[in-house]
Design an enzyme around this catalytic site. Structure first.
Site, PDB file in Angstrom:
ATOM      1  N   TRP B 158       0.837  -1.218   0.000  1.00 48.01           N
ATOM      2  CA  TRP B 158       0.000   0.000   0.000  1.00 48.01           C
ATOM      3  C   TRP B 158       0.853   1.241   0.000  1.00 48.01           C
ATOM      4  O   TRP B 158       0.471   2.270  -0.548  1.00 48.01           O
ATOM      5  CB  TRP B 158      -0.986  -0.036   1.169  1.00 48.01           C
ATOM      6  CG  TRP B 158      -1.888  -1.234   1.104  1.00 48.01           C
ATOM      7  CD1 TRP B 158      -1.979  -2.246   2.024  1.00 48.01           C
ATOM      8  CD2 TRP B 158      -2.797  -1.586   0.046  1.00 48.01           C
ATOM      9  NE1 TRP B 158      -2.892  -3.185   1.607  1.00 48.01           N
ATOM     10  CE2 TRP B 158      -3.415  -2.813   0.403  1.00 48.01           C
ATOM     11  CE3 TRP B 158      -3.151  -0.986  -1.163  1.00 48.01           C
ATOM     12  CZ2 TRP B 158      -4.359  -3.439  -0.412  1.00 48.01           C
ATOM     13  CZ3 TRP B 158      -4.098  -1.612  -1.972  1.00 48.01           C
ATOM     14  CH2 TRP B 158      -4.694  -2.822  -1.593  1.00 48.01           C
ATOM     15  N   ASP B 159       2.009   1.178   0.639  1.00 54.53           N
ATOM     16  CA  ASP B 159       2.933   2.318   0.579  1.00 54.53           C
ATOM     17  C   ASP B 159       3.347   2.603  -0.865  1.00 54.53           C
ATOM     18  O   ASP B 159       3.396   3.760  -1.296  1.00 54.53           O
ATOM     19  CB  ASP B 159       4.204   2.011   1.385  1.00 54.53           C
ATOM     20  CG  ASP B 159       4.054   2.330   2.864  1.00 54.53           C
ATOM     21  OD1 ASP B 159       3.169   3.115   3.222  1.00 54.53           O
ATOM     22  OD2 ASP B 159       4.843   1.770   3.660  1.00 54.53           O
ATOM     23  N   LEU B 160       3.672   1.536  -1.599  1.00 56.11           N
ATOM     24  CA  LEU B 160       4.138   1.728  -2.974  1.00 56.11           C
ATOM     25  C   LEU B 160       3.000   2.208  -3.879  1.00 56.11           C
ATOM     26  O   LEU B 160       3.200   3.082  -4.724  1.00 56.11           O
ATOM     27  CB  LEU B 160       4.748   0.432  -3.516  1.00 56.11           C
ATOM     28  CG  LEU B 160       6.002  -0.075  -2.784  1.00 56.11           C
ATOM     29  CD1 LEU B 160       6.469  -1.398  -3.388  1.00 56.11           C
ATOM     30  CD2 LEU B 160       7.138   0.948  -2.828  1.00 56.11           C
ATOM     31  N   GLY B 163       2.430   5.833  -3.077  1.00 54.42           N
ATOM     32  CA  GLY B 163       3.461   6.693  -3.664  1.00 54.42           C
ATOM     33  C   GLY B 163       3.107   7.097  -5.085  1.00 54.42           C
ATOM     34  O   GLY B 163       3.175   8.276  -5.462  1.00 54.42           O
TER      35      GLY B 163
END
Lengths: 390, 390
Positions: B158-160, B163
């Site tokens: 989810w971070d990627l 981003g």
């Protein structure tokens, strides 16, 4: 949402990555026209499906797009699609082996075309999320410490990352075209997104220095402290302490400050450092576990929130589906009925955008060719009769 | 890469999502200035780290950015950062509880500012990839069929995704500003990205109709056929058949056409349908397994490739790190030495961009304040002496 007002995008793509990109472009205000073969592409009936057989996957990923169905094996069908692309000036595809859809061919019809071509691998060979994820080494470090075999994660994460990389590329090219008048040919391989993903986290550097594989570590957060705990009523929470503040909050609420102080002396560690918390993660978890096991989820939730501990609750998917979070909504999807649907997570000047439904395959064939290419009713009739349009 | 030539972006952020977004904006040609507190933000020493202690994570995510270190607890430091943001006109942050960095405050200094504020949850409360993933239900359907407990995946997916959603939002706003002159305030919550992610795959619709949890299915691909096989030399491959062509290729190369024809009759299934392949996935896997067990990886690789089967090999991270794929390169990172580094996966008119290294913290403090705000050597000296600049 109006950021992309006036922009038209043609999509010849299937599965997750490119369709999710064009879904987002539509949510940002673009007029997205998805072109499918008559009868649908390979993703048209993909699972999950609703009780009546309509694909929940396809309808979710293709919301807000106009749908056009064309026989692209016929020259006349190809010419119609080429004309649509030349008119729109922005084209996203993930097709292989169709030279008539090459950038060279299309740019001859529209010099400032922006064409993003999505691939499996950069050499043009096929790959999907599941093969790519195996190749970048993630399953070998996923799962429990005692598990020898690789564990695939179920989320097609690289597809979703790739989708937003597609939108990033298209929008950067648009910004450039707006200022310089120049179009661009962009290529993007799912395999490259995954390689760059693990490299950007520092994982390839780590593997190079270590020379051997990072050991599996179950549900722990790598290089810090984070693990799941079970509550007295059989619920489960994920508790994380990345920063000193979060670590202090966790010790305080669980009344373990003295325990950990003594432990720091006994083991000669500094638990204010993430690395030291990671090194003795099992010990920390073992010390905290009884606190959670003694309390119900309601108690844990109240106490952790008031202490400002960073945590989340494990939920089952049916519960998530019923979540009244503002980013979710319910739409009445033709062929399915009432179904949860997501808005774009990007809030613009304080507001989420609207949600909408997916068209049925070919719903806009006549509308699009009449509006965009000026075809008459007679011409449309002939094209339907000859099997060029669906 | 020049798409964003002339664009300047100020980043006040840490961890993965926002830094990976600004990494991409830099790779697309923007001048990215990351502003950190003196001594670094909470992510400055995060694992993985190189043998000398320098963070492989931080240096990978902050390549190509100029680094400025400022004491933002002092009014003068805040004023300097505010002036930088007003000059650049594009600002990305994930900070909480700093009213001086509010859009309202900043837009008073630059009316057409584009400000993207990244959050944990949309209500402003904190969340990270690991807590959010638990909350959207992915760990409850990850792992082996007999595993009752949730399985966290290690990839901060989810971070990627977030981003690249950040870059998407910023670039859409830029495109709009270029045409209308108007700025925008964008907010984006990690939790919303994850909710939208599972909704867009149709998983929430499925959960609503099913009412119960989708059973775990180990390494199988959901709703189709895909599973891992071990070769005679102990290697492992992921083999996938999503389309009829891929399924035909797999049967042909393994010589199992007659077997599956007979099975279709015996079990009354149509294995050309993904859904039926998924239903008897264990049977299909059991029939194919001996073919793989009898062959070395070299043989499997040769045969599957020539038959055009869709497959990938499980690799360990050290092997990935040594991959000579064109998207990867080696850079000489100060503080670390030679280390694998990724280019942007977006190829522009046939070319990958360059890779570069990360600056050391505060390397560009003087350069930036002199160049952008016109501070003199004397002023810079005073600001260093008074602890405002690092």
């Amino acid at each position: 949402m109006t950021a992309l007002d006036g922009l038209r995008v043609i999509e010849c793509a299937s599965f997750v990555a490119a369709p999710s990109a064009c879904l987002m472009l539509g949510q940002l205000g673009a007029d997205v026209i998805r072109v499918d073969p008559i009868g649908g592409a390979a993703d048209y009936r993909r699972w999950p499906v609703a009780p009546g057989g309509t694909s929940l996957y396809w309808t979710a990923l293709n919301r807000g797009k106009r749908s056009v169905a064309v026989n692209m094996r016929a020259d006349e069908g190809r010419e119609l699609v080429t004309a649509l692309i030349a008119d729109a000036g922005v084209f996203v595809d993930n097709v292989v082996g169709r030279p008539w859809l090459s950038y060279e061919n299309l740019a001859a019809r529209r010099a400032d075309l922006i064409h993003l071509h999505l691939q499996g691998r950069a050499d043009g060979s096929p790959a999907v999320d599941y093969t790519v994820n195996a190749e970048v080494g993630v399953p070998t470090i996923t799962g429990g410490e005692s598990e020898a075999a690789p564990v695939n994660h179920v989320l097609p994460a690289w597809d979703l990352v790739t989708g937003m990389t597609v939108t990033t590329g298209v929008l950067a090219a648009l910004y450039e075209r707006e200022r310089t008048g120049e179009g661009a040919y962009l290529e993007l391989a799912l395999a490259d997104v995954a390689l760059a993903g693990v490299a950007n986290l520092g994982w390839l550097g780590e593997a190079q220095f270590r020379g051997t594989e990072r050991p599996k570590h179950g549900n722990h957060v790598y290089g810090s402290f984070g693990i799941d705990f079970e509550t007295s009523d059989g619920q489960r929470v994920m508790v994380v302490a990345l920063t000193e503040h979060q670590w202090a909050a966790l010790r305080k609420v669980t009344g373990t400050q003295e325990v950990f102080s003594a432990l720091e002396t006994a083991l000669n560690v500094d638990l204010n450092l993430e690395a030291d918390r990671y090194r003795i993660r099992e010990t920390i978890a073992a010390i905290l576990r009884p606190w959670f096991a003694d309390r119900s989820l309601a108690e844990v939730s109240r106490d952790l929130d008031s202490a400002r501990v960073l945590w989340g609750r494990y939920r089952g998917m049916p519960e998530v589906a019923a979540d009244p979070a503002p980013v979710l909504s319910t739409v009445d999807q033709p062929g399915i009925g009432e179904v949860p649907s997501a808005r774009s997570p990007l809030r613009w000047n304080g507001k989420y955008g609207e949600t909408t439904t997916a068209a049925s395959l070919g719903d806009h064939t006549d509308e699009v060719f009449s509006e965009v290419l000026g075809l008459s009713g007679g011409e449309l009739g002939r094209l339907h009769d000859s099997g060029i349009l669906g």
